[in-house]
Design a protein around this motif. Structure first.
Motif, PDB file in Angstrom:
ATOM      1  N   LEU A  12      18.469  20.825 -61.199  1.00  0.00           N
ATOM      2  CA  LEU A  12      17.414  21.468 -60.829  1.00  0.00           C
ATOM      3  C   LEU A  12      17.062  22.725 -61.400  1.00  0.00           C
ATOM      4  O   LEU A  12      16.107  23.091 -61.815  1.00  0.00           O
ATOM      5  N   ASP A  13      18.086  23.755 -61.097  1.00  0.00           N
ATOM      6  CA  ASP A  13      17.792  24.997 -61.665  1.00  0.00           C
ATOM      7  C   ASP A  13      17.830  24.969 -63.337  1.00  0.00           C
ATOM      8  O   ASP A  13      16.999  25.689 -63.731  1.00  0.00           O
ATOM      9  N   TYR A  14      18.335  24.196 -63.717  1.00  0.00           N
ATOM     10  CA  TYR A  14      18.393  24.214 -65.381  1.00  0.00           C
ATOM     11  C   TYR A  14      17.187  23.586 -65.878  1.00  0.00           C
ATOM     12  O   TYR A  14      16.572  24.332 -66.597  1.00  0.00           O
ATOM     13  N   LEU A  15      16.674  22.614 -65.186  1.00  0.00           N
ATOM     14  CA  LEU A  15      15.319  22.102 -65.672  1.00  0.00           C
ATOM     15  C   LEU A  15      14.145  23.103 -65.315  1.00  0.00           C
ATOM     16  O   LEU A  15      13.360  23.192 -66.181  1.00  0.00           O
ATOM     17  N   ARG A  16      14.096  23.600 -64.049  1.00  0.00           N
ATOM     18  CA  ARG A  16      13.476  24.556 -63.704  1.00  0.00           C
ATOM     19  C   ARG A  16      13.218  25.890 -64.561  1.00  0.00           C
ATOM     20  O   ARG A  16      12.176  26.330 -64.873  1.00  0.00           O
ATOM     21  N   THR A  17      14.299  26.368 -65.188  1.00  0.00           N
ATOM     22  CA  THR A  17      14.436  27.533 -66.169  1.00  0.00           C
ATOM     23  C   THR A  17      13.799  26.959 -67.350  1.00  0.00           C
ATOM     24  O   THR A  17      13.007  27.700 -67.758  1.00  0.00           O
TER      25      THR A  17
END
Length: 100
Positions: free
Chosen positions: A20-25
């Motif tokens: 999630l953090d990876y895609l959000r970034t």
């Protein structure tokens, strides 16, 4: 570049919560030069970590070939396809727009 991609996929496989953090970034950087290609690459990495193209294509009710095309560096997926793929990875598209 292949080694880097493999390392990222391995990290995402080892720590699924990181997806999630990876895609959000990557989503936050869509408006930057090459941001769309970077987001598609990030989504490809998450797809690979979640079981691969065939598995996610099945969950998203897409053909594997369509998914490969959509997530290719020159891909131009529809919002419907993007939403289905993100959902098939176990995430929600709207979560990409919210701060963690």
């Amino acid at each position: 570049m292949k080694r880097h991609d493999d390392a990222v996929v391995a990290m995402l496989r080892d720590d699924p919560a990181m997806a999630l953090d990876y895609l959000r970034t990557a989503f936050d950087e869509l408006d930057k030069p090459d941001g769309e290609a970077a987001f598609l690459m990030a989504l490809r990495h998450v797809v690979e970590a979640q079981g691969g193209m065939a598995v996610i294509a099945g969950r998203a009710r897409l053909s594997r070939e369509s998914l490969y095309r959509a997530l290719s560096p020159k891909g131009n997926p529809t919002l419907k396809t993007m939403t289905a793929v993100v959902k098939a990875t176990g995430l929600r598209f709207q979560d990409l727009t919210r701060a963690g």
